[in-house]
Design a protein around this motif. Sequence first.
Motif, PDB file in Angstrom:
ATOM      1  N   GLN A  88       0.855  -1.183   0.000  1.00  0.00           N
ATOM      2  CA  GLN A  88       0.000   0.000   0.000  1.00  0.00           C
ATOM      3  C   GLN A  88       0.897   1.241   0.000  1.00  0.00           C
ATOM      4  O   GLN A  88       1.558   1.519   0.994  1.00  0.00           O
ATOM      5  CB  GLN A  88      -0.895   0.010   1.241  1.00  0.00           C
ATOM      6  CG  GLN A  88      -1.791   1.221   1.349  1.00  0.00           C
ATOM      7  CD  GLN A  88      -3.048   1.100   0.499  1.00  0.00           C
ATOM      8  OE1 GLN A  88      -3.536  -0.004   0.277  1.00  0.00           O
ATOM      9  NE2 GLN A  88      -3.541   2.213   0.021  1.00  0.00           N
ATOM     10  N   ALA A  89       0.910   1.955  -1.115  1.00  0.00           N
ATOM     11  CA  ALA A  89       1.736   3.164  -1.235  1.00  0.00           C
ATOM     12  C   ALA A  89       0.931   4.388  -0.813  1.00  0.00           C
ATOM     13  O   ALA A  89      -0.273   4.477  -1.083  1.00  0.00           O
ATOM     14  CB  ALA A  89       2.220   3.326  -2.667  1.00  0.00           C
ATOM     15  N   SER A  90       1.617   5.316  -0.163  1.00  0.00           N
ATOM     16  CA  SER A  90       0.972   6.560   0.265  1.00  0.00           C
ATOM     17  C   SER A  90       2.006   7.669   0.361  1.00  0.00           C
ATOM     18  O   SER A  90       3.209   7.419   0.272  1.00  0.00           O
ATOM     19  CB  SER A  90       0.279   6.358   1.618  1.00  0.00           C
ATOM     20  OG  SER A  90       1.236   6.045   2.617  1.00  0.00           O
ATOM     21  N   GLY A  91       1.520   8.883   0.570  1.00  0.00           N
ATOM     22  CA  GLY A  91       2.416  10.010   0.808  1.00  0.00           C
ATOM     23  C   GLY A  91       2.584  10.965  -0.347  1.00  0.00           C
ATOM     24  O   GLY A  91       3.255  11.988  -0.220  1.00  0.00           O
ATOM     25  N   GLY A  92       2.022  10.645  -1.485  1.00  0.00           N
ATOM     26  CA  GLY A  92       2.132  11.543  -2.629  1.00  0.00           C
ATOM     27  C   GLY A  92       1.319  12.809  -2.406  1.00  0.00           C
ATOM     28  O   GLY A  92       0.542  12.919  -1.464  1.00  0.00           O
ATOM     29  N   GLY A  93       1.528  13.767  -3.280  1.00  0.00           N
ATOM     30  CA  GLY A  93       0.797  15.020  -3.177  1.00  0.00           C
ATOM     31  C   GLY A  93       1.414  16.076  -4.053  1.00  0.00           C
ATOM     32  O   GLY A  93       2.228  15.782  -4.939  1.00  0.00           O
ATOM     33  N   LEU A  94       1.028  17.304  -3.784  1.00  0.00           N
ATOM     34  CA  LEU A  94       1.518  18.453  -4.553  1.00  0.00           C
ATOM     35  C   LEU A  94       2.670  19.107  -3.801  1.00  0.00           C
ATOM     36  O   LEU A  94       2.556  19.364  -2.598  1.00  0.00           O
ATOM     37  CB  LEU A  94       0.375  19.443  -4.755  1.00  0.00           C
ATOM     38  CG  LEU A  94       0.685  20.701  -5.549  1.00  0.00           C
ATOM     39  CD1 LEU A  94       1.086  20.355  -6.975  1.00  0.00           C
ATOM     40  CD2 LEU A  94      -0.522  21.637  -5.544  1.00  0.00           C
ATOM     41  N   LEU A 121       7.392   9.262   0.789  1.00  0.00           N
ATOM     42  CA  LEU A 121       6.448   8.213   0.417  1.00  0.00           C
ATOM     43  C   LEU A 121       6.625   7.020   1.349  1.00  0.00           C
ATOM     44  O   LEU A 121       7.731   6.750   1.829  1.00  0.00           O
ATOM     45  CB  LEU A 121       6.675   7.769  -1.023  1.00  0.00           C
ATOM     46  CG  LEU A 121       6.641   8.855  -2.093  1.00  0.00           C
ATOM     47  CD1 LEU A 121       6.799   8.212  -3.481  1.00  0.00           C
ATOM     48  CD2 LEU A 121       5.386   9.679  -2.014  1.00  0.00           C
ATOM     49  N   ALA A 122       5.551   6.301   1.571  1.00  0.00           N
ATOM     50  CA  ALA A 122       5.583   5.094   2.390  1.00  0.00           C
ATOM     51  C   ALA A 122       4.971   3.932   1.627  1.00  0.00           C
ATOM     52  O   ALA A 122       3.985   4.113   0.907  1.00  0.00           O
ATOM     53  CB  ALA A 122       4.837   5.309   3.698  1.00  0.00           C
ATOM     54  N   CYS A 123       5.552   2.775   1.786  1.00  0.00           N
ATOM     55  CA  CYS A 123       5.026   1.535   1.195  1.00  0.00           C
ATOM     56  C   CYS A 123       4.818   0.556   2.344  1.00  0.00           C
ATOM     57  O   CYS A 123       5.777  -0.054   2.829  1.00  0.00           O
ATOM     58  CB  CYS A 123       6.000   0.982   0.168  1.00  0.00           C
ATOM     59  SG  CYS A 123       5.494  -0.577  -0.579  1.00  0.00           S
ATOM     60  N   ALA A 124       3.578   0.451   2.802  1.00  0.00           N
ATOM     61  CA  ALA A 124       3.253  -0.449   3.898  1.00  0.00           C
ATOM     62  C   ALA A 124       2.994  -1.843   3.348  1.00  0.00           C
ATOM     63  O   ALA A 124       2.260  -1.999   2.368  1.00  0.00           O
ATOM     64  CB  ALA A 124       2.027   0.056   4.642  1.00  0.00           C
ATOM     65  N   THR A 125       3.588  -2.842   3.968  1.00  0.00           N
ATOM     66  CA  THR A 125       3.424  -4.219   3.494  1.00  0.00           C
ATOM     67  C   THR A 125       2.661  -5.037   4.524  1.00  0.00           C
ATOM     68  O   THR A 125       2.678  -4.736   5.717  1.00  0.00           O
ATOM     69  CB  THR A 125       4.770  -4.877   3.210  1.00  0.00           C
ATOM     70  OG1 THR A 125       5.415  -5.174   4.450  1.00  0.00           O
ATOM     71  CG2 THR A 125       5.665  -3.974   2.379  1.00  0.00           C
ATOM     72  N   SER A 126       2.026  -6.090   4.045  1.00  0.00           N
ATOM     73  CA  SER A 126       1.306  -6.990   4.928  1.00  0.00           C
ATOM     74  C   SER A 126       1.158  -8.332   4.242  1.00  0.00           C
ATOM     75  O   SER A 126       1.302  -8.446   3.028  1.00  0.00           O
ATOM     76  CB  SER A 126      -0.079  -6.421   5.276  1.00  0.00           C
ATOM     77  OG  SER A 126      -0.865  -6.281   4.113  1.00  0.00           O
ATOM     78  N   GLY A 127       0.882  -9.350   5.040  1.00  0.00           N
ATOM     79  CA  GLY A 127       0.525 -10.642   4.484  1.00  0.00           C
ATOM     80  C   GLY A 127       1.657 -11.619   4.299  1.00  0.00           C
ATOM     81  O   GLY A 127       1.417 -12.762   3.934  1.00  0.00           O
ATOM     82  N   SER A 128       2.882 -11.195   4.540  1.00  0.00           N
ATOM     83  CA  SER A 128       4.006 -12.109   4.387  1.00  0.00           C
ATOM     84  C   SER A 128       5.195 -11.583   5.168  1.00  0.00           C
ATOM     85  O   SER A 128       5.156 -10.467   5.684  1.00  0.00           O
ATOM     86  CB  SER A 128       4.359 -12.264   2.906  1.00  0.00           C
ATOM     87  OG  SER A 128       5.264 -13.328   2.722  1.00  0.00           O
ATOM     88  N   THR A 129       6.220 -12.380   5.251  1.00  0.00           N
ATOM     89  CA  THR A 129       7.388 -12.015   6.052  1.00  0.00           C
ATOM     90  C   THR A 129       8.169 -10.900   5.386  1.00  0.00           C
ATOM     91  O   THR A 129       8.759 -11.093   4.321  1.00  0.00           O
ATOM     92  CB  THR A 129       8.296 -13.230   6.257  1.00  0.00           C
ATOM     93  OG1 THR A 129       7.530 -14.301   6.819  1.00  0.00           O
ATOM     94  CG2 THR A 129       9.443 -12.886   7.180  1.00  0.00           C
ATOM     95  N   PHE A 130       8.166  -9.749   6.026  1.00  0.00           N
ATOM     96  CA  PHE A 130       8.761  -8.541   5.459  1.00  0.00           C
ATOM     97  C   PHE A 130      10.227  -8.743   5.106  1.00  0.00           C
ATOM     98  O   PHE A 130      10.702  -8.278   4.058  1.00  0.00           O
ATOM     99  CB  PHE A 130       8.594  -7.410   6.471  1.00  0.00           C
ATOM    100  CG  PHE A 130       9.134  -6.079   6.037  1.00  0.00           C
ATOM    101  CD1 PHE A 130      10.189  -5.488   6.710  1.00  0.00           C
ATOM    102  CD2 PHE A 130       8.574  -5.401   4.962  1.00  0.00           C
ATOM    103  CE1 PHE A 130      10.685  -4.257   6.331  1.00  0.00           C
ATOM    104  CE2 PHE A 130       9.058  -4.164   4.572  1.00  0.00           C
ATOM    105  CZ  PHE A 130      10.116  -3.585   5.255  1.00  0.00           C
TER     106      PHE A 130
END
Length: 125
Positions: free
Chosen positions: A4-10, A19-28
């Motif tokens: 899940q990427a976030s943090g973009g903008g103007l 920017l942040a890339c949050a991960t889930s569902g498996s071993t990071f």
Amino acid sequence: VQLQASGGGLAQDGDSLRLACATSGSTFSRYVVAWFRQTPEKERDFVAAIDQSGGYTYYADSVKGRFTISRDSAKTTVYLRMNSLKPEDTAVYYCAASSSIITSNYRNSAAYANWGQGTLVTVSS
């Protein structure tokens, strides 16, 4: 793994964003994570990558010295700190992950099986 990427903008020319890339569902710790960016006129270009340990990082020449990729194992998140932004940094930024990629393929988007949805960064002059 889900991304899940976030943090973009103007932003203005010279500003910073993270920017942040949050991960889930498996071993990071199994995954190499990279950032790519794309504009309507161009293919998806490599920006930066970080290996599983966080000890090795790789950058496109166009962002070297301005962008920093890092990872936080406790938060299972990879960050892209973008300083001294330029209008040519305007793009949709995607994070990608792979658990079975060799170093020579880190810059190759086709080598990544897992992708986030993208976050738009717009830099005005």
